[in-house]
Write a protein that holds these residues in place. Structure first.
Motif, mmCIF file in Angstrom:
data_model
loop_
_atom_site.group_PDB
_atom_site.id
_atom_site.type_symbol
_atom_site.label_atom_id
_atom_site.label_comp_id
_atom_site.label_asym_id
_atom_site.label_seq_id
_atom_site.Cartn_x
_atom_site.Cartn_y
_atom_site.Cartn_z
ATOM 1 N N LEU A 61 0.817 -1.213 0.000
ATOM 2 C CA LEU A 61 0.000 0.000 0.000
ATOM 3 C C LEU A 61 0.851 1.265 0.000
ATOM 4 O O LEU A 61 0.488 2.269 -0.611
ATOM 5 C CB LEU A 61 -0.936 -0.005 1.217
ATOM 6 N N GLY A 62 1.980 1.228 0.681
ATOM 7 C CA GLY A 62 2.810 2.432 0.787
ATOM 8 C C GLY A 62 2.087 3.531 1.539
ATOM 9 O O GLY A 62 1.454 3.294 2.567
ATOM 10 N N ALA A 63 2.146 4.747 0.980
ATOM 11 C CA ALA A 63 1.532 5.900 1.649
ATOM 12 C C ALA A 63 0.105 6.156 1.192
ATOM 13 O O ALA A 63 -0.508 7.148 1.595
ATOM 14 C CB ALA A 63 2.382 7.148 1.397
ATOM 15 N N TYR A 64 -0.430 5.271 0.374
ATOM 16 C CA TYR A 64 -1.799 5.456 -0.085
ATOM 17 C C TYR A 64 -2.807 5.101 1.020
ATOM 18 O O TYR A 64 -2.447 4.513 2.036
ATOM 19 C CB TYR A 64 -2.056 4.618 -1.339
ATOM 20 N N LYS A 65 -4.038 5.474 0.772
ATOM 21 C CA LYS A 65 -5.107 5.267 1.748
ATOM 22 C C LYS A 65 -6.174 4.303 1.203
ATOM 23 O O LYS A 65 -6.395 4.220 -0.007
ATOM 24 C CB LYS A 65 -5.782 6.602 2.108
ATOM 25 N N VAL A 66 -6.841 3.608 2.135
ATOM 26 C CA VAL A 66 -7.925 2.686 1.794
ATOM 27 C C VAL A 66 -9.227 3.222 2.375
ATOM 28 O O VAL A 66 -9.272 3.628 3.549
ATOM 29 C CB VAL A 66 -7.650 1.265 2.327
ATOM 30 N N ALA A 67 -10.265 3.216 1.561
ATOM 31 C CA ALA A 67 -11.578 3.683 2.018
ATOM 32 C C ALA A 67 -12.636 2.636 1.666
ATOM 33 O O ALA A 67 -12.511 1.901 0.685
ATOM 34 C CB ALA A 67 -11.925 5.018 1.384
ATOM 35 N N TRP A 68 -13.682 2.598 2.496
ATOM 36 C CA TRP A 68 -14.859 1.765 2.215
ATOM 37 C C TRP A 68 -16.027 2.689 1.877
ATOM 38 O O TRP A 68 -16.240 3.703 2.555
ATOM 39 C CB TRP A 68 -15.248 0.914 3.417
ATOM 40 N N LEU A 69 -16.782 2.329 0.813
ATOM 41 C CA LEU A 69 -17.924 3.134 0.402
ATOM 42 C C LEU A 69 -19.138 2.221 0.190
ATOM 43 O O LEU A 69 -18.994 1.044 -0.152
ATOM 44 C CB LEU A 69 -17.655 3.889 -0.903
ATOM 45 N N ARG A 70 -20.316 2.800 0.401
ATOM 46 C CA ARG A 70 -21.569 2.139 0.027
ATOM 47 C C ARG A 70 -21.864 2.564 -1.407
ATOM 48 O O ARG A 70 -22.049 3.756 -1.685
ATOM 49 C CB ARG A 70 -22.688 2.558 0.984
#
Length: 370
Positions: A61-70
């Motif tokens: 992943l490194g410095a990236y971000k993970v998001a959850w969406l409906r």
């Protein structure tokens, strides 16, 4: 609850990233990484009221971000290990910057749908998983049948309505375990379908029926429907001619069927009701709509010989049966008992009429007034 489209979601991710990450950490972004999803998101099935977990696994992943969406509402639920939505049933579990589990507690039917796990690369990377919500069956009060009272010979239709996800199947059974008689005479243990019809219902159909709804999601549910069949009284006399001698103890017997339950009593030839007590002892034994009437004469005297009537009455009608008590010791008597042997050449008019009785046809040796 905050709602955004996908583009707005990405913008919010970058904005939050700038807010959360310290200036020194921005140097990490210059390190080229190419995050990938390690495995697809497994579709999840959960029952109403339970908890569901959707798992997203990311490599490098490194410095990236993970998001959850409906997906359907374009609602951002979480970013990294932060819950964005105000829905208190939503939670996030974050493990070693690799695994993100979206937790939904106290599942509701409205939670059914697609959920997206998103990485804020350029272009954005995402994958989706489906949450299916199953609901145990529930039987509706309407239009499900309630207890039914019908006249014998009429047609009866029972109905059962149930909801659930997936759609429930409905099976009818008799509570006592007896078979159900169908129109073509077939007898089966169960009938499948939301409705079933009994044509020309008779007393043998009377009793409790269970509407059972199931869809593979426990528990199955049932509703009890009582079927009551009304019919006028009928009487069967096992022996119409009974012989006795003076001083003997004797019991006369009649069988009656009626519903509502009948009033039963005995009379003599002139219509006088046989009293209870003394030398006479009337006894009634009942089982559902069937009744056995017995009249015991403790010591038979000359005055006791003659005709006796067993009478049954209910709100739908009245009927009776006759028993002739004769003196066996009297010379030249032409009477015989119903269970005595009779010569084959005896006039057929003197023979006692038989009675045929089974589950589908009932014939009685009496007349009915209704």
């Amino acid at each position: 609850m905050f709602c955004y489209n996908i583009a707005e979601a990405l913008g919010l991710v970058l904005l939050l990233s700038a807010y959360i990450i310290s200036p020194a950490a921005f140097s990490e972004i210059s390190v080229m990484t190419d995050p990938k999803f390690s495995a697809p998101i497994n579709n999840v099935t959960a029952a109403v009221g339970r908890e569901a977990l959707l798992t997203c696994v990311v490599h490098d992943l490194g410095a990236y971000k993970v998001a959850w969406l409906r997906v359907d509402t374009q609602t951002i639920l979480t970013i990294q290990n932060h819950v964005i939505t105000k829905n208190k049933r939503i939670g996030i579990t974050y493990t070693e910057k690799k695994t993100w589990q979206l937790r939904i507690k106290d599942i509701r039917e409205t939670d059914r749908g697609w959920y997206m796990c998103q990485i804020n690369t350029d272009p954005m990377k995402s994958q989706m998983g489906y949450l299916d919500v199953v609901v145990p069956p529930d039987i509706l009060d309407y239009p499900t049948s309630t207890d039914m009272v019908v006249r014998e010979g009429s047609n009866v239709t029972m109905r059962c309505a149930a909801v659930g996800s997936p759609a429930p199947t409905i099976v009818w059974r008799r509570e006592a375990g007896d078979n159900i008689s169908l129109q073509d005479g077939e007898r089966v243990a169960a009938v499948e379908g939301s409705t079933f019809t009994i044509p020309k219902v008779n007393r043998l159909h009377m009793g409790a029926y269970l509407c059972i709804a199931s869809n593979g999601v426990p528990p199955s549910v049932s509703k009890r429907v009582m079927l009551i069949v009304h019919f006028p009284p009928m009487i069967w006399v096992p022996n119409q001619l009974v012989g006795a001698v003076e001083g003997q103890q004797m019991t006369l017997e009649c069988h009656s069927e009626a519903y509502p339950k009948s009033i039963n009593y005995w009379t003599r030839e002139k219509g006088d009701i046989v009293p209870q007590g003394g030398k006479y002892e009337p006894v009634l034994t009942n089982n559902a709509y069937k009744m056995v009437m017995k009249l015991s004469i403790k010591v038979v005297s000359q005055a006791d010989f003659g005709a006796y009537k067993c009478i049954a009455k209910n709100s739908l009608g009245e009927t009776d049966g006759t028993i002739k008590l004769y003196n066996k010791s009297r010379k030249g008597s032409n009477f015989y008992e119903g269970n005595d042997l009779v010569d084959e050449d005896m006039d057929s008019s003197n023979k006692r009429k038989g009675m045929v009785k089974n589950e589908e046809s009932i014939n009685y040796i009496c007349n009915f007034d209704y």
